[in-house]
Design an enzyme around this catalytic site. Structure first.
Site, PDB file in Angstrom:
ATOM      1  N   VAL A   1       0.815  -1.221   0.000  1.00 43.37           N
ATOM      2  CA  VAL A   1       0.000   0.000   0.000  1.00 43.37           C
ATOM      3  C   VAL A   1       0.850   1.274   0.000  1.00 43.37           C
ATOM      4  O   VAL A   1       0.338   2.348  -0.314  1.00 43.37           O
ATOM      5  CB  VAL A   1      -1.023   0.022   1.170  1.00 43.37           C
ATOM      6  CG1 VAL A   1      -1.937  -1.202   1.114  1.00 43.37           C
ATOM      7  CG2 VAL A   1      -0.350   0.141   2.526  1.00 43.37           C
TER       8      VAL A   1
ATOM      9  N   ASN B   1      -7.493  -3.069   4.994  1.00 43.10           N
ATOM     10  CA  ASN B   1      -7.174  -3.686   6.290  1.00 43.10           C
ATOM     11  C   ASN B   1      -5.711  -3.513   6.681  1.00 43.10           C
ATOM     12  O   ASN B   1      -5.400  -3.480   7.880  1.00 43.10           O
ATOM     13  CB  ASN B   1      -7.523  -5.181   6.216  1.00 43.10           C
ATOM     14  CG  ASN B   1      -6.940  -5.956   7.364  1.00 43.10           C
ATOM     15  OD1 ASN B   1      -7.468  -5.940   8.474  1.00 43.10           O
ATOM     16  ND2 ASN B   1      -5.815  -6.634   7.114  1.00 43.10           N
TER      17      ASN B   1
ATOM     18  N   TYR C   1       0.153   5.786  15.998  1.00 43.45           N
ATOM     19  CA  TYR C   1      -0.935   4.871  15.637  1.00 43.45           C
ATOM     20  C   TYR C   1      -2.297   5.535  15.811  1.00 43.45           C
ATOM     21  O   TYR C   1      -3.116   5.534  14.890  1.00 43.45           O
ATOM     22  CB  TYR C   1      -0.843   3.604  16.482  1.00 43.45           C
ATOM     23  CG  TYR C   1      -1.891   2.571  16.107  1.00 43.45           C
ATOM     24  CD1 TYR C   1      -1.724   1.758  14.993  1.00 43.45           C
ATOM     25  CD2 TYR C   1      -3.047   2.400  16.873  1.00 43.45           C
ATOM     26  CE1 TYR C   1      -2.683   0.812  14.636  1.00 43.45           C
ATOM     27  CE2 TYR C   1      -4.006   1.458  16.528  1.00 43.45           C
ATOM     28  CZ  TYR C   1      -3.824   0.661  15.412  1.00 43.45           C
ATOM     29  OH  TYR C   1      -4.779  -0.270  15.067  1.00 43.45           O
TER      30      TYR C   1
ATOM     31  N   LYS D   1      -5.110   6.593  12.808  1.00 41.66           N
ATOM     32  CA  LYS D   1      -6.468   6.059  12.651  1.00 41.66           C
ATOM     33  C   LYS D   1      -7.504   7.195  12.704  1.00 41.66           C
ATOM     34  O   LYS D   1      -8.550   7.113  12.069  1.00 41.66           O
ATOM     35  CB  LYS D   1      -6.752   4.990  13.718  1.00 41.66           C
ATOM     36  CG  LYS D   1      -5.884   3.731  13.569  1.00 41.66           C
ATOM     37  CD  LYS D   1      -6.119   2.977  12.273  1.00 41.66           C
ATOM     38  CE  LYS D   1      -5.409   1.630  12.247  1.00 41.66           C
ATOM     39  NZ  LYS D   1      -5.570   0.902  10.973  1.00 41.66           N
TER      40      LYS D   1
ATOM     41  N   THR E   1      -3.615 -11.177  17.368  1.00 43.05           N
ATOM     42  CA  THR E   1      -2.877 -11.288  16.091  1.00 43.05           C
ATOM     43  C   THR E   1      -1.436 -10.890  16.400  1.00 43.05           C
ATOM     44  O   THR E   1      -1.108 -10.556  17.543  1.00 43.05           O
ATOM     45  CB  THR E   1      -3.419 -10.291  15.037  1.00 43.05           C
ATOM     46  OG1 THR E   1      -3.263  -8.959  15.569  1.00 43.05           O
ATOM     47  CG2 THR E   1      -4.873 -10.535  14.686  1.00 43.05           C
TER      48      THR E   1
END
Ligand code: NAP
Length: 243
Positions: A62, A88, A167, A171, A202
């Site tokens: 990306v 995602n 982060y 977002k 994850t």
């Protein structure tokens, strides 16, 4: 032109992205699993094909517009349109490092934005001509409650102290992008929403996370498959998340 609906999921080689791809296959989609490493994209697609699904791998970093353009060209040749785009792919290098806003490096912030914000913009712009060929396309942006200014400014929120500058603000910016595209693309009947998967076990979420990838994938899959989806919303399993 493809008979089935076609979905592309970025960062689909593992984690929540792979599970979103699996669940969309279960809904009868032809699913393109995009990953920055072509081998990993193809291995992930092979796993789903072995379960009898219509899955395909494609290279898409990306942060590299040339790979987004190449993926768009390949999609156009193979399917002629795109019905669902799930943005995602995402990174955070701050988790577990107790990085303070005053100490986080500009490089860390830039790299986080390159993937989580500019990466999404790159992919949306590259794939929009194909989404416009769908009768009711959807874009689902994988955000986070950590991008919610309403939540982060609320001392009563359990996330109040999770002060990850790169982060969280990436977002928040992604949510801004969701709203901007939702407004423009309403005329094209393309629904654009942000979702939060919750805290999911994850590589990013870590071992301590309470939610499974199956649970984490559910809200993105819901927005991708429901009839008459909303647009310009920020949603999780429980409903609307504060911006
Ligand atoms: P993960 O297991 O670390 O997977 C992240 C995926 O993004 C991997 O496939 C990774 O590919 C891919 N990726 C990273 N940079 C990329 C790039 N430049 N181009 C293409 N793909 C790239 O993380 P996850 O927990 O599944 O997270 C998925 C999304 O959910 C992220 O956007 C994350 O911010 C969001 N989210 C996660 C949680 C959670 O608790 N886990 C909570 C809220 C939101 P490689 O394998 O090549 O690195």
């Amino acid at each position: 032109m493809a008979d089935k609906k076609v979905a592309l999921v970025t960062g689909a080689n593992k984690g929540i992205g792979f599970e979103i791809a699996r669940q969309l296959c279960g809904h009868g989609f032809a699913v393109v699993l995009a990953a920055r490493d072509e081998r990993k994209a193809n291995e992930a697609a092979d796993k789903l094909r072995a379960e009898g699904f219509d899955a395909h791998g494609v290279r898409l970093d990306v942060t590299d517009p040339a790979t987004a353009a190449a993926a768009a060209k390949w999609l156009d040749g193979k399917f002629g349109r795109l019905d669902v785009l799930v943005n995602n792919a995402g990174i955070s290098s701050e988790f577990g490092h107790d990085m303070k806003p005053s100490e986080v490096s500009l490089d860390t912030v830039r790299k986080t934005y390159d993937t989580n914000v500019f990466g999404v913009l790159t992919v949306v712009q590259a794939l929009l001509p194909l989404l416009r060929k769908s009768p009711s396309a959807r874009i689902v942006n994988q955000s986070s409650t950590l991008g919610s200014l309403g939540t982060l400014s609320d001392p009563a929120s359990p996330f109040y102290g999770v002060n990850l500058l790169a982060y969280n603000s990436s977002k928040t910016a992604l949510n801004g992008l969701t709203l901007a595209f939702a407004k423009e693309l309403a005329a094209d009947r393309i629904a654009v929403n942000s979702v939060c998967p919750g805290w999911v076990k994850t590589d990013m979420g870590g071992e301590g996370a309470p939610r499974t990838v199956e649970q984490g994938a559910a809200i993105a899959v819901k927005l991708a498959t429901m009839a008459d989806p909303p647009t310009g919303k920020f949603l999780d399993d429980a409903g609307e998340v504060r911006w």
